[in-house]
Design a protein around this motif. Structure first.
Motif, PDB file in Angstrom:
ATOM      1  N   SER A 167       0.809  -1.214   0.000  1.00  0.00           N
ATOM      2  CA  SER A 167       0.000   0.000   0.000  1.00  0.00           C
ATOM      3  C   SER A 167       0.846   1.270   0.000  1.00  0.00           C
ATOM      4  O   SER A 167       0.342   2.350  -0.299  1.00  0.00           O
ATOM      5  CB  SER A 167      -0.923   0.018   1.219  1.00  0.00           C
ATOM      6  N   GLY A 168       2.122   1.170   0.360  1.00  0.00           N
ATOM      7  CA  GLY A 168       2.976   2.357   0.418  1.00  0.00           C
ATOM      8  C   GLY A 168       4.261   2.079   1.169  1.00  0.00           C
ATOM      9  O   GLY A 168       4.504   0.948   1.633  1.00  0.00           O
ATOM     10  N   GLY A 169       5.075   3.117   1.331  1.00  0.00           N
ATOM     11  CA  GLY A 169       6.367   2.959   1.970  1.00  0.00           C
ATOM     12  C   GLY A 169       6.277   2.521   3.414  1.00  0.00           C
ATOM     13  O   GLY A 169       7.144   1.789   3.908  1.00  0.00           O
ATOM     14  N   THR A 170       5.253   2.961   4.134  1.00  0.00           N
ATOM     15  CA  THR A 170       5.104   2.554   5.528  1.00  0.00           C
ATOM     16  C   THR A 170       4.916   1.049   5.632  1.00  0.00           C
ATOM     17  O   THR A 170       5.543   0.383   6.468  1.00  0.00           O
ATOM     18  CB  THR A 170       3.916   3.295   6.169  1.00  0.00           C
ATOM     19  N   GLN A 171       4.050   0.489   4.783  1.00  0.00           N
ATOM     20  CA  GLN A 171       3.863  -0.964   4.811  1.00  0.00           C
ATOM     21  C   GLN A 171       5.113  -1.695   4.339  1.00  0.00           C
ATOM     22  O   GLN A 171       5.472  -2.744   4.886  1.00  0.00           O
ATOM     23  CB  GLN A 171       2.670  -1.378   3.955  1.00  0.00           C
ATOM     24  N   SER A 172       5.791  -1.155   3.345  1.00  0.00           N
ATOM     25  CA  SER A 172       7.022  -1.804   2.869  1.00  0.00           C
ATOM     26  C   SER A 172       8.075  -1.849   3.965  1.00  0.00           C
ATOM     27  O   SER A 172       8.754  -2.864   4.153  1.00  0.00           O
ATOM     28  CB  SER A 172       7.565  -1.058   1.648  1.00  0.00           C
ATOM     29  N   ASN A 173       8.229  -0.743   4.699  1.00  0.00           N
ATOM     30  CA  ASN A 173       9.195  -0.723   5.796  1.00  0.00           C
ATOM     31  C   ASN A 173       8.802  -1.698   6.898  1.00  0.00           C
ATOM     32  O   ASN A 173       9.651  -2.394   7.465  1.00  0.00           O
ATOM     33  CB  ASN A 173       9.322   0.689   6.363  1.00  0.00           C
ATOM     34  N   VAL A 218       9.800   4.027  10.369  1.00  0.00           N
ATOM     35  CA  VAL A 218      10.758   3.088  10.962  1.00  0.00           C
ATOM     36  C   VAL A 218      10.435   2.911  12.450  1.00  0.00           C
ATOM     37  O   VAL A 218      10.375   1.792  12.962  1.00  0.00           O
ATOM     38  CB  VAL A 218      12.207   3.575  10.757  1.00  0.00           C
ATOM     39  N   LYS A 219      10.208   4.028  13.140  1.00  0.00           N
ATOM     40  CA  LYS A 219       9.818   3.931  14.555  1.00  0.00           C
ATOM     41  C   LYS A 219       8.441   3.283  14.699  1.00  0.00           C
ATOM     42  O   LYS A 219       8.200   2.503  15.622  1.00  0.00           O
ATOM     43  CB  LYS A 219       9.808   5.318  15.195  1.00  0.00           C
ATOM     44  N   LYS A 220       7.565   3.619  13.804  1.00  0.00           N
ATOM     45  CA  LYS A 220       6.223   3.035  13.839  1.00  0.00           C
ATOM     46  C   LYS A 220       6.302   1.514  13.692  1.00  0.00           C
ATOM     47  O   LYS A 220       5.605   0.765  14.392  1.00  0.00           O
ATOM     48  CB  LYS A 220       5.392   3.640  12.709  1.00  0.00           C
ATOM     49  N   ALA A 221       7.142   1.060  12.771  1.00  0.00           N
ATOM     50  CA  ALA A 221       7.314  -0.376  12.581  1.00  0.00           C
ATOM     51  C   ALA A 221       7.885  -1.038  13.833  1.00  0.00           C
ATOM     52  O   ALA A 221       7.444  -2.118  14.233  1.00  0.00           O
ATOM     53  CB  ALA A 221       8.228  -0.638  11.381  1.00  0.00           C
ATOM     54  N   ALA A 222       8.865  -0.384  14.448  1.00  0.00           N
ATOM     55  CA  ALA A 222       9.458  -0.938  15.667  1.00  0.00           C
ATOM     56  C   ALA A 222       8.399  -1.116  16.749  1.00  0.00           C
ATOM     57  O   ALA A 222       8.385  -2.136  17.466  1.00  0.00           O
ATOM     58  CB  ALA A 222      10.582  -0.037  16.158  1.00  0.00           C
ATOM     59  N   ALA A 223       7.498  -0.157  16.882  1.00  0.00           N
ATOM     60  CA  ALA A 223       6.437  -0.263  17.876  1.00  0.00           C
ATOM     61  C   ALA A 223       5.491  -1.411  17.536  1.00  0.00           C
ATOM     62  O   ALA A 223       5.116  -2.213  18.398  1.00  0.00           O
ATOM     63  CB  ALA A 223       5.676   1.055  17.986  1.00  0.00           C
ATOM     64  N   LEU A 224       5.089  -1.505  16.273  1.00  0.00           N
ATOM     65  CA  LEU A 224       4.165  -2.561  15.858  1.00  0.00           C
ATOM     66  C   LEU A 224       4.788  -3.947  15.973  1.00  0.00           C
ATOM     67  O   LEU A 224       4.081  -4.943  16.170  1.00  0.00           O
ATOM     68  CB  LEU A 224       3.706  -2.313  14.421  1.00  0.00           C
ATOM     69  N   LEU A 225       6.099  -4.020  15.861  1.00  0.00           N
ATOM     70  CA  LEU A 225       6.804  -5.298  15.955  1.00  0.00           C
ATOM     71  C   LEU A 225       7.107  -5.690  17.395  1.00  0.00           C
ATOM     72  O   LEU A 225       7.789  -6.680  17.636  1.00  0.00           O
ATOM     73  CB  LEU A 225       8.100  -5.236  15.143  1.00  0.00           C
ATOM     74  N   GLY A 226       6.618  -4.909  18.355  1.00  0.00           N
ATOM     75  CA  GLY A 226       6.802  -5.249  19.756  1.00  0.00           C
ATOM     76  C   GLY A 226       8.137  -4.839  20.330  1.00  0.00           C
ATOM     77  O   GLY A 226       8.482  -5.243  21.446  1.00  0.00           O
ATOM     78  N   LEU A 227       8.890  -4.019  19.594  1.00  0.00           N
ATOM     79  CA  LEU A 227      10.220  -3.609  20.050  1.00  0.00           C
ATOM     80  C   LEU A 227      10.208  -2.215  20.665  1.00  0.00           C
ATOM     81  O   LEU A 227      11.027  -1.919  21.536  1.00  0.00           O
ATOM     82  CB  LEU A 227      11.211  -3.653  18.882  1.00  0.00           C
ATOM     83  N   GLY A 228       9.309  -1.363  20.209  1.00  0.00           N
ATOM     84  CA  GLY A 228       9.190  -0.023  20.760  1.00  0.00           C
ATOM     85  C   GLY A 228      10.104   0.987  20.091  1.00  0.00           C
ATOM     86  O   GLY A 228      11.097   0.634  19.448  1.00  0.00           O
ATOM     87  N   TYR A 229       9.736   2.256  20.248  1.00  0.00           N
ATOM     88  CA  TYR A 229      10.557   3.333  19.691  1.00  0.00           C
ATOM     89  C   TYR A 229      11.998   3.276  20.191  1.00  0.00           C
ATOM     90  O   TYR A 229      12.938   3.626  19.466  1.00  0.00           O
ATOM     91  CB  TYR A 229       9.975   4.697  20.068  1.00  0.00           C
TER      92      TYR A 229
END
Length: 539
Positions: A167-173, A218-229
């Motif tokens: 859907s875009g760069g955010t999803q790709s990251n 990138v930070k958003k992905a880290a949060a969604l992946l359970g790692l956090g900002y």
């Protein structure tokens, strides 16, 4: 228990509705083709009317002015008439839509789009093709796969590469970092992988390294992946807003000393504010030495793959483990149209799940190319046809030339701004963005400089004269041009810069209050609006 005799009498199908009845026309099909043709023509006429009547890139309306028009609408009481619906769409949306094709839209990474891509949307939408499985898409599956293979070859990822539209760069990251995280955890001794067992006990030590000006996703992905900002290490940049290699070495050393596990480095090929491209060959070398996953976020700069003049700026991208590309930026495609690619297609197993009703394992083992096997999404639109029709109609070189023209226009505009003594330009352009502010010599107070530049932006928008972006650098407020329109002329930007200076000059007096939003009338006369002289171009 039911018996077979209960089904002895066939249940009649409801085909009694005449072809021209409202019920038949409610859904797309053979019976509604005439209504479809008429409705499409009405919509095309509406778009044509909107574009020919627009006097600027936006109307200048503010949320509190438009909101009351929505409060009176009851969605449970349909209008029952296409013309009435279109009139409402005109009033609520089209009259105030932002026109990205307009020469004075210079704000975000939105681009004018190719005509073949619009026609592709006209094909895919009525058919409503979903590309998650072969039995829903057939040839659409192979069109998307062919484009993924073409993109991987353009990047130089090798014969084992693969990917999927996103859907875009955010999803790709997010997808790339999820794969990188799971690949790293899978290799940890005593851990059977995240898919079944969840994150390993030492997951709090996992780190993602990126530059301080990389995309917020990138930070958003880290949060969604359970790692956090806190798992994201932002490395300082050099004077050209590229990740500083010495600062990277310092960050890696600090990770070693603290027992942290850097599992991915995210390099940016085209930062949002500056268009800067991180030193990809050097980053690839460090990742190879330490066994770290290299992801290149090329959402903005990916179009350089097609450039005859600037393709070399992406040298090193071919060594990435994964790459994100936004075709809806520098490939001039409609939103949404993006992709995430990986060097080793086997890594896509980390996002695979086999559902018996949809994509059973034996179907994959039999060779059926179900795209859901390598996607974070299940249902997906057939976005690939837009790029396919563009490439088959216009060609990749045409798109590259369009981007090259935008880059050249940015350089010319930079030189023009630098030649003036009433503007402060932050840095030379790396791609097609310019970060600057109105700052005459007589103005030294930072607070007032910021207030004046804020008011300049508000005034331009309120007049419907231009849409200009803004950002902060080192705590200071700046205006920003993002130039992705090859039809914009230097004369257009010269006039816009003069208007910015005129507005700024009118605000210079200490007696002028800068605390409130300018109340410029929306009923600006056509003669007061800037005239745009368009040129013919190969783009």
């Amino acid at each position: 228990m039911r018996h077979d005799t209960e089904f002895a009498t066939p249940i009649p199908l409801h085909r009694s509705r005449p072809p021209g009845s409202p019920e038949a026309l409610a859904l797309f099909g053979e019976a509604s083709l005439d209504a479809y043709r008429t409705g499409m023509q009405r919509c095309m006429d509406l778009v044509r009317h909107t574009l020919t009547q627009a006097q600027g890139p936006c109307s200048g309306i503010e949320p509190h002015e438009l909101q009351p028009a929505f409060e009176a609408i009851d969605l449970d009481r349909p209008l029952g008439d296409l013309d009435a619906s279109l009139e409402e769409v005109q009033r609520l949306y089209l009259d105030h839509a932002v026109h990205f094709h307009h020469p004075r839209y210079v704000a975000h990474l939105n681009c004018p789009i190719t005509l073949p891509s619009i026609l592709a949307e006209a094909i895919t939408t009525p058919l409503n093709t979903a590309v998650e499985t072969w039995d829903q898409s057939a040839g659409a599956t192979l069109i998307e796969q062919k484009l993924i293979d073409w993109t991987a070859a353009r990047i130089g990822l090798g014969d084992d590469a693969d990917g999927v539209f996103t859907s875009g760069g955010t999803q790709s990251n997010l997808m790339a970092l999820a794969i990188a995280r799971d690949s790293a955890c899978e290799a940890m001794p005593g851990h059977g992988g995240n898919r079944h067992h969840g994150l390993p006990p030492n997951y709090r030590d996992l780190r993602i390294i990126t530059s301080e000006v990389s995309h917020f996703s990138v930070k958003k992905a880290a949060a969604l992946l359970g790692l956090g900002y806190d798992a994201v290490i932002a490395v300082p940049c050099d004077a050209d807003k590229r990740m500083d290699l010495e600062a990277l070495e310092t960050a890696l050393k600090a990770c070693d000393e603290a027992g942290r596990i850097p599992f991915a480095i995210v390099a940016t090929a085209g930062t949002t504010d500056f268009g800067s491209i991180d030193p990809l060959p050097a980053l690839a070398e460090r990742c190879r030495q330490r066994g770290i996953w290299l992801h290149v976020d090329a959402a903005y700069g990916g179009g350089l793959l097609l450039s005859s003049r600037h393709r070399h700026w992406l040298a090193g991208i071919e060594q990435a483990d994964s790459v994100g590309i936004d075709y809806h930026k520098t490939f001039f495609q409609p939103v949404s149209c993006s992709a995430c690619l990986v060097r080793d297609r086997r890594q896509l197993r980390h996002v695979t799940y086999h559902a018996d009703y949809l994509n059973p394992r034996d179907q994959a083992e039999g060779g059926t190319p179900d795209l859901v096997n390598k996607s974070l999404q299940t249902t997906r639109r057939f976005d690939a046809l837009k790029l396919w029709m563009t490439l088959r109609t216009l060609g990749a070189d045409h798109l590259g030339d369009c981007l090259d023209e935008a880059i050249e226009l940015t350089r010319q505009t930079y030189r023009m701004l630098r030649a003036r003594d009433d503007f402060d330009v932050l840095m030379a352009p790396a791609l097609s963005t310019l970060v600057f502010r109105y700052r005459p010599v007589a103005l030294e107070e930072d607070a007032r400089i910021e207030a004046i530049n804020r008011r300049i932006r508000q005034t331009l928008s309120r007049r419907g004269a231009a849409v200009v972006a803004a950002t902060r650098v080192d705590g200071r407020f700046y205006l920003k041009f993002t130039l992705l329109n090859p039809l914009t002329r230097l004369e257009d930007l010269t006039a816009l810069i003069s208007e910015i200076a005129d507005i700024g000059g009118s605000l210079m007096s200490p007696q002028v209050s800068l605390q409130t939003t300018p109340q410029t009338s929306l009923q600006t006369s056509p003669s007061a609006r800037p005239s745009i002289v368009r040129r013919k171009t190969s783009c």
